[in-house]
Design a protein around this motif. Structure first.
Motif, short mmCIF file in Angstrom:
data_model
loop_
_atom_site.label_atom_id
_atom_site.label_comp_id
_atom_site.label_asym_id
_atom_site.label_seq_id
_atom_site.Cartn_x
_atom_site.Cartn_y
_atom_site.Cartn_z
N GLY A 1 13.19 16.17 -6.26
CA GLY A 1 14.61 16.35 -5.96
C GLY A 1 15.31 15.01 -5.98
O GLY A 1 15.21 14.25 -6.94
N ASP A 2 16.01 14.68 -4.88
CA ASP A 2 16.67 13.38 -4.78
C ASP A 2 15.82 12.39 -3.98
O ASP A 2 16.32 11.35 -3.54
N GLY A 3 14.54 12.68 -3.82
CA GLY A 3 13.67 11.82 -3.04
C GLY A 3 12.63 11.11 -3.88
O GLY A 3 12.26 11.56 -4.97
N LEU A 4 12.16 9.99 -3.35
CA LEU A 4 11.07 9.23 -3.95
C LEU A 4 9.81 9.52 -3.16
O LEU A 4 9.79 9.38 -1.93
N VAL A 5 8.75 9.91 -3.85
CA VAL A 5 7.51 10.31 -3.19
C VAL A 5 6.52 9.14 -3.21
O VAL A 5 6.30 8.52 -4.25
N PHE A 6 5.93 8.86 -2.04
CA PHE A 6 4.97 7.76 -1.93
C PHE A 6 3.68 8.24 -1.28
O PHE A 6 3.70 9.07 -0.38
N ASP A 7 2.58 7.67 -1.76
CA ASP A 7 1.29 7.79 -1.07
C ASP A 7 1.17 6.55 -0.20
O ASP A 7 1.10 5.42 -0.71
N THR A 8 1.13 6.71 1.10
CA THR A 8 1.12 5.59 2.04
C THR A 8 -0.13 5.64 2.91
O THR A 8 -0.84 6.65 2.93
N PRO A 9 -0.43 4.57 3.64
CA PRO A 9 -1.56 4.60 4.57
C PRO A 9 -1.45 5.73 5.59
O PRO A 9 -2.46 6.19 6.13
N ARG A 24 0.83 -1.22 0.00
CA ARG A 24 0.00 0.00 0.00
C ARG A 24 0.86 1.27 0.00
O ARG A 24 0.49 2.29 0.57
N HIS A 25 1.99 1.20 -0.66
CA HIS A 25 2.87 2.36 -0.84
C HIS A 25 2.95 2.63 -2.34
O HIS A 25 3.69 1.95 -3.06
N ARG A 26 2.18 3.58 -2.81
CA ARG A 26 2.13 3.90 -4.24
C ARG A 26 3.12 5.00 -4.56
O ARG A 26 3.09 6.08 -3.96
N TRP A 27 3.99 4.72 -5.53
CA TRP A 27 5.00 5.71 -5.93
C TRP A 27 4.34 6.84 -6.70
O TRP A 27 3.55 6.60 -7.63
N LEU A 28 4.66 8.07 -6.34
CA LEU A 28 4.07 9.25 -6.97
C LEU A 28 5.07 10.06 -7.79
O LEU A 28 4.75 11.14 -8.27
N GLY A 29 6.29 9.56 -7.92
CA GLY A 29 7.27 10.25 -8.73
C GLY A 29 8.48 10.70 -7.93
O GLY A 29 8.73 10.27 -6.80
N LEU A 30 9.24 11.62 -8.55
CA LEU A 30 10.49 12.11 -7.98
C LEU A 30 10.32 13.54 -7.49
O LEU A 30 9.63 14.34 -8.11
#
Length: 403
Positions: A139-147, A131-137
């Protein structure tokens, strides 16, 4: 001491294999999966018997990947079909070669393999988040939509294994395309692969024969003829023989619209023999009996002849034989990509280096159906997903070590 931290985004065959390879290379690995559980498409593939690879000799095996062969070759040579079978055995999953050369687990299911694999990955210390959906980049971070809401995670390297665009309800929805395009990655449009085709059946034919297999035929198009079988559905045709031709038929449909697949309904008889067999049937016999006794046609095959040939009953033996040996089946369009077994298209090869790293996003690697390749069913698809996943996971760990 670990070589560094690696994120694997996508918990399918390519992603899990990347995680395993990176962990074996000494990385601290975390897997992020958007769905509630890992390996959903793998489980779907195993519902009718998990065709995990093929027993073709290595040279013939690699020819199944068409224009992408040269770019896939290093990964396929690094983890060929024989190595995949050994990997299964190490998980306690024995495999066998079927009559067609396809390789299956003895249990004919995906779930035992997936359970054993996930348990081994956990023992390796790999952390898994569902349940961790990747939302893109960012900067140098990975963005997730999480519970727990939106989160940004940072790693030393990442492997993207988010799949193509087929069966989106299982997680492969291609939502990642705009995020990578924004980062400067070229992505070729996704198209259905290993798909069925719509046919405009009459209501009578559809209601009577939907679900019926058409066995022991030869299908031809563009000079290529292949034996096999397919299934009539309420909307058209599907099955292994259709999938084997689907890439060429799809390409032709994109150029010209509706296309023709030619069927030999009695490949075991020559045209001359079939003509003679039909000519010997009594004229007073019914059309169905003449076809059954003279050509061995009945059921769905006879139905196909009648469906595609309005004047079949009035043909003489020679014309009827020619029709049976070259029956034109008009295919209106490929089935939607959402219903295809796999997809063509994806990240263009000129956007990745020889180690499967995105040139526009150093430190980010890609694997599986995200890349622009396709292959027929028969175990080739899964093998390439495993192989590219393994190659990308190892390359990500090597990249951290070099850096």
């Amino acid at each position: 001491m670990t070589v560094g931290r690696i994120a694997i985004i996508g918990g399918g065959p390519a992603g899990l294999m990347a995680a395993e390879a990176a962990a074996e290379a000494g990385a601290e690995v975390t897997v992020f999966e958007a769905m509630p559980t890992m390996g959903r498409k793998l489980l779907m593939a195993g519902k009718s018997g998990l065709n995990i690879t093929h027993s073709d000799d290595p040279e013939r095996f690699t020819t199944r990947f068409g224009a992408a062969r040269e770019r896939l070759l290093p990964a396929l040579e690094g983890f060929p079909a024989a190595a995949l079978r050994e990997w299964c055995a190490a998980l306690g999953i024995e495999t066998f070669i079927g009559s067609s050369g396809r390789v299956f687990p003895t249990a004919m299911k995906a779930s035992p393999l997936l359970r054993a694999w996930l348990a081994r990955l956990a023992r390796q210390g790999i952390v898994m988040h569902t349940r961790h959906r990747w939302l893109g980049l960012e900067g140098d971070g990975l963005v997730f939509d999480t519970p727990g809401g939106r989160r940004i995670q940072r790693f030393d390297a990442a492997v993207l294994a988010l799949g193509g665009a087929s069966w989106p309800r299982l997680g492969s929805d291609a939502s990642w395309v705009p995020w990578l395009e924004q980062a400067g990655v070229a992505v070729r449009p996704f198209r259905p692969a290993n798909c069925g085709f719509d046919v405009q059946w009459s209501e009578v034919f559809s209601s009577r024969f939907a679900g019926e297999p058409v066995k022991a035929v030869v299908a031809s198009r563009g000079g290529q003829s292949l034996p096999g079988e397919f299934v009539v559905t309420s909307w058209g045709v599907e099955g292994s023989l259709i999938y084997a031709h689907s890439a060429a038929l799809r390409d032709l449909w994109e150029q010209e619209g509706a296309t023709i697949l030619t069927l030999d309904l009695v490949p075991g008889r020559s045209l001359d023999r079939l003509t003679g067999d039909l000519a010997r049937q009594p004229a007073r016999a019914s059309f169905a009996n003449r076809l059954r006794k003279g050509a061995g046609l009945a059921g769905v095959k006879l139905g196909l002849l009648r469906e595609t040939t309005a004047d079949a009953a009035r043909m003489d033996a020679a014309d009827l034989a020619r029709r049976i040996k070259a029956l034109p089946l008009r295919l209106e369009r490929p089935r939607p990509i959402e219903r295809a077994i796999s997809s063509a298209g994806g990240i263009a090869w000129n956007s990745v280096d020889e180690h499967l790293m995105l040139k526009a996003v150093p430190g980010v690697f890609v694997a599986g159906e995200m890349l622009d390749w396709e292959a027929p069913t028969g175990g080739y698809l899964l093998t390439a997903c495993f192989a590219t996943g393994r190659a990308a996971g190892k390359a990500a760990a090597d990249h951290i070590s070099r850096s």
